[in-house]
Design an enzyme around this catalytic site. Structure first.
Site, PDB file in Angstrom:
ATOM      1  N   ARG A 164      69.502 101.558  60.186  1.00 32.84           N
ATOM      2  CA  ARG A 164      70.907 101.991  60.074  1.00 32.84           C
ATOM      3  C   ARG A 164      70.992 103.505  59.856  1.00 32.84           C
ATOM      4  O   ARG A 164      71.824 104.186  60.449  1.00 32.84           O
ATOM      5  CB  ARG A 164      71.579 101.232  58.931  1.00 32.84           C
ATOM      6  N   TYR A 176      62.328  91.835  63.751  1.00 33.64           N
ATOM      7  CA  TYR A 176      62.328  92.695  64.941  1.00 33.64           C
ATOM      8  C   TYR A 176      61.935  94.113  64.534  1.00 33.64           C
ATOM      9  O   TYR A 176      62.060  94.493  63.374  1.00 33.64           O
ATOM     10  CB  TYR A 176      63.688  92.671  65.660  1.00 33.64           C
ATOM     11  N   ASP A 204      84.339  96.617  60.494  1.00 31.74           N
ATOM     12  CA  ASP A 204      84.372  95.537  59.505  1.00 31.74           C
ATOM     13  C   ASP A 204      85.704  95.485  58.752  1.00 31.74           C
ATOM     14  O   ASP A 204      86.097  94.421  58.269  1.00 31.74           O
ATOM     15  CB  ASP A 204      83.238  95.703  58.481  1.00 31.74           C
TER      16      ASP A 204
HETATM   17  C1  LIG Z   1      75.427 100.783  52.796  1.00 33.63           C
HETATM   18  C2  LIG Z   1      75.483  99.818  53.959  1.00 33.63           C
HETATM   19  C3  LIG Z   1      74.290  99.312  54.478  1.00 33.63           C
HETATM   20  C4  LIG Z   1      74.306  98.423  55.547  1.00 33.63           C
HETATM   21  N1  LIG Z   1      73.118  97.962  56.015  1.00 33.63           N
HETATM   22  C5  LIG Z   1      73.104  97.113  57.059  1.00 33.63           C
HETATM   23  C6  LIG Z   1      71.881  96.596  57.535  1.00 33.63           C
HETATM   24  O1  LIG Z   1      70.839  96.898  57.010  1.00 33.63           O
HETATM   25  N2  LIG Z   1      71.929  95.728  58.582  1.00 33.63           N
HETATM   26  C7  LIG Z   1      73.100  95.362  59.188  1.00 33.63           C
HETATM   27  O2  LIG Z   1      73.092  94.587  60.155  1.00 33.63           O
HETATM   28  N3  LIG Z   1      74.271  95.828  58.760  1.00 33.63           N
HETATM   29  C8  LIG Z   1      74.316  96.694  57.712  1.00 33.63           C
HETATM   30  N4  LIG Z   1      75.500  97.152  57.244  1.00 33.63           N
HETATM   31  C9  LIG Z   1      76.719  96.670  57.903  1.00 33.63           C
HETATM   32  C10 LIG Z   1      76.930  97.272  59.223  1.00 33.63           C
HETATM   33  O3  LIG Z   1      76.642  98.645  59.172  1.00 33.63           O
HETATM   34  C11 LIG Z   1      78.416  97.013  59.541  1.00 33.63           C
HETATM   35  O4  LIG Z   1      78.644  95.626  59.665  1.00 33.63           O
HETATM   36  C12 LIG Z   1      78.828  97.537  60.864  1.00 33.63           C
HETATM   37  O5  LIG Z   1      78.128  98.660  61.216  1.00 33.63           O
HETATM   38  C13 LIG Z   1      80.331  97.841  60.873  1.00 33.63           C
HETATM   39  O6  LIG Z   1      80.483  99.158  60.462  1.00 33.63           O
HETATM   40  P1  LIG Z   1      81.720  99.751  59.721  1.00 33.63           P
HETATM   41  O7  LIG Z   1      81.658 101.197  60.009  1.00 33.63           O
HETATM   42  O8  LIG Z   1      82.938  98.993  60.038  1.00 33.63           O
HETATM   43  O9  LIG Z   1      81.459  99.495  58.191  1.00 33.63           O
HETATM   44  P2  LIG Z   1      80.335 100.034  57.229  1.00 33.63           P
HETATM   45  O10 LIG Z   1      79.061 100.252  57.974  1.00 33.63           O
HETATM   46  O11 LIG Z   1      80.346  99.124  56.075  1.00 33.63           O
HETATM   47  O12 LIG Z   1      80.842 101.480  56.784  1.00 33.63           O
HETATM   48  C14 LIG Z   1      81.932 101.685  55.938  1.00 33.63           C
HETATM   49  C15 LIG Z   1      81.844 103.086  55.377  1.00 33.63           C
HETATM   50  O13 LIG Z   1      83.043 103.372  54.669  1.00 33.63           O
HETATM   51  C16 LIG Z   1      82.723 104.015  53.468  1.00 33.63           C
HETATM   52  N5  LIG Z   1      83.834 103.789  52.527  1.00 33.63           N
HETATM   53  C17 LIG Z   1      84.183 102.626  51.931  1.00 33.63           C
HETATM   54  N6  LIG Z   1      85.266 102.808  51.151  1.00 33.63           N
HETATM   55  C18 LIG Z   1      85.618 104.106  51.283  1.00 33.63           C
HETATM   56  C19 LIG Z   1      86.671 104.897  50.740  1.00 33.63           C
HETATM   57  N7  LIG Z   1      87.557 104.372  49.893  1.00 33.63           N
HETATM   58  N8  LIG Z   1      86.764 106.203  51.087  1.00 33.63           N
HETATM   59  C20 LIG Z   1      85.851 106.759  51.948  1.00 33.63           C
HETATM   60  N9  LIG Z   1      84.826 106.053  52.470  1.00 33.63           N
HETATM   61  C21 LIG Z   1      84.715 104.743  52.173  1.00 33.63           C
HETATM   62  C22 LIG Z   1      81.406 103.389  53.051  1.00 33.63           C
HETATM   63  O14 LIG Z   1      80.710 104.191  52.130  1.00 33.63           O
HETATM   64  C23 LIG Z   1      80.699 103.268  54.397  1.00 33.63           C
HETATM   65  O15 LIG Z   1      79.994 104.436  54.723  1.00 33.63           O
HETATM   66  C24 LIG Z   1      75.538  98.027  56.148  1.00 33.63           C
HETATM   67  C25 LIG Z   1      76.729  98.532  55.632  1.00 33.63           C
HETATM   68  C26 LIG Z   1      76.703  99.420  54.547  1.00 33.63           C
HETATM   69  C27 LIG Z   1      77.992 100.002  53.990  1.00 33.63           C
END
Ligand SMILES: Cc1cc2nc3c(=O)[nH]c(=O)nc-3n(C[C@H](O)[C@H](O)[C@H](O)COP(=O)(O)OP(=O)(O)OC[C@H]3O[C@@H](n4cnc5c(N)ncnc54)[C@H](O)[C@@H]3O)c2cc1C
Length: 403
Positions: free
Chosen positions: A111, A216, A294
């Protein structure tokens, strides 16, 4: 619909959350000339997390954003030898690892490597770390964000990419906690040299009674990413950094295929997290605020599409926003939701169903095996999807209906 003859004010977008969804949306928006700032709560990007898989549906979009070389440098090619096994190691069937054209655009990625590649392709001034969003308001003309550090920001559109526990979601729908799946995932990374002879490019999934195990490669193949999925009644808050008990993990898979047992003997540290998702939300948008990734459609990881769907969201939104006037934002975000939900509602539901197959929640295991062996057509339909083409076709269709 875009009218090129009329002068428009340039759009300013604010993204809350610098995860994969937020950063890839920022790349896609900037590529289409939309001014964007990403506000991330963490002081540093991407310090936590392990492996995820980028499939052809997202990779073709990332390559168009100019990230092809950067991802090839840090990703691990996955394809040959990918298979499903029963707990005893007997083969259920091969895993489909290419789209209908035969393109095997699949990488196992750490990631952090993916986040770094996305961030490196953006001007550094785009990303503001140490900005935890704590407030949102809007009127007919503008949206405003408030941060815990006392700063504020204004934008024509706010894209909430703040993950499964989104704080922004409550400005769109009635808040509800995510749903616990009853499964805990232990995950970690093992240097490949500790497991000589392990297949170079394979994704492998062992399926058993209430549990499954997946391996993987990531980081140019130098690391193997493993995840052990086991039932647990304790619904814990989702966390990516809780240290797991390696003995508990090993005993959960005792007596399984010797390959699994051997791998688990090499584990020094593992992490765990509780698996949560949500049912499709009633809405993703309100005025100038729109949910992405998400925050909009949290899904279980059993199709490996969470990050991939977040990347698709950003592309769809940026295609619809390109060259448009700030006044049009509330209408455009509704079109985005309509376009995306057709796909993500289905994938959320299918990810749950696939989890039942992988955990063998079937009275008739032959039926489970048949469904898994026949999953190729569905996987190809996931991989073939070209969200940019779909969004452009939507714009052309809207234009025709106005002519
Ligand atoms: C720390 C972390 C580790 C992960 N590791 C894995 C993994 O190993 N394998 C896997 O399959 N999926 C992992 N995921 C999930 C995967 O990245 C997500 O399902 C997918 O990428 C969807 O991404 P997203 O950007 O919607 O959400 P996310 O990847 O969850 O990102 C959300 C971001 O928003 C930030 N955030 C949250 N609240 C606030 C706020 N109030 N103000 C500002 N910023 C905020 C968080 O810090 C994060 O950086 C992880 C998610 C996180 C947060």
């Amino acid at each position: 619909m875009k009218d090129k003859s009329r002068s428009i004010n340039p759009l300013r977008a604010a993204v809350v959350g610098g995860g994969i969804g937020g950063l890839s949306a920022a790349c896609s928006l900037s590529r289409r000339g939309i001014g964007v700032t990403v506000f991330e709560q963490a002081e540093t990007l991407g310090e936590i997390g392990a492996g995820l898989t980028i499939f052809p549906n997202a990779l073709r979009q990332l390559e168009r954003m100019g990230l092809g070389e950067a991802l090839a440098a840090v990703g691990a090619k996955i394809g040959d030898g990918s298979e499903y096994y029963r707990a005893d190691g007997t083969v259920v069937g091969p895993m489909t690892m290419s789209d209908s054209s035969g393109w095997n655009g699949i990488y196992g990625m750490h990631r952090a490597d993916l986040l770094n590649a996305l961030a490196a392709s953006l001007p550094s001034s785009t990303i503001r770390t140490g900005h935890r969003c704590i407030g949102f308001e809007q009127n007919a003309l503008i949206a405003r964000l408030k941060f815990a550090n006392g700063e504020t920001a204004e934008a024509d559109i706010v894209i909430a990419a703040d993950g499964i526990n989104s704080v922004m979601q409550k400005y769109v729908v009635e808040p509800k906690p995510p749903e616990y799946s009853g499964v805990r995932a232990y995950r970690g990374l093992i240097p490949r040299e500790k497991l000589p002879g392990w297949p170079e490019e394979a994704q492998q999934v062992w399926i058993g009674d209430g549990k499954h195990f997946m391996v993987y490669p990531v980081r140019s193949g130098r690391l193997l990413n493993y995840v052990g999925f086991v039932p647990s009644k304790n619904a814990m808050t989702e966390s990516w950094s809780a240290v797991g008990d390696r003995q508990e993990l090993a005993s959960s898979f005792a007596g399984w295929d010797p390959r699994v047992v051997r791998l688990l003997e090499s584990v020094e540290t593992c992490f765990w997290w509780g698996l949560f998702d949500r049912l499709p939300l009633q809405s993703w948008t309100r005025g100038r605020l729109v949910l992405l990734g998400d925050a909009a459609h949290a899904m279980l990881p059993h199709l490996g599409q969470g990050a991939n769907q977040a990347i698709e969201d950003g592309v769809a939104l940026s295609v619809l926003l390109e060259g448009r006037d700030p006044a049009e934002v509330p209408d455009i975000v509704q079109q985005y939701e309509k376009l995306r939900r057709v796909r993500t509602d289905i994938i959320q539901a299918e990810a749950r169903k696939n989890g039942l197959r992988y955990d063998s929640k079937y009275a008739n295991l032959a039926q489970r095996d048949r469904e898994i062996a026949n999953s190729g057509a569905f996987r190809k339909s996931l991989f073939d999807y070209d969200v940019e083409k779909v969004a452009i076709a939507h714009l052309e269709q809207s234009q025709r209906s106005l002519d």
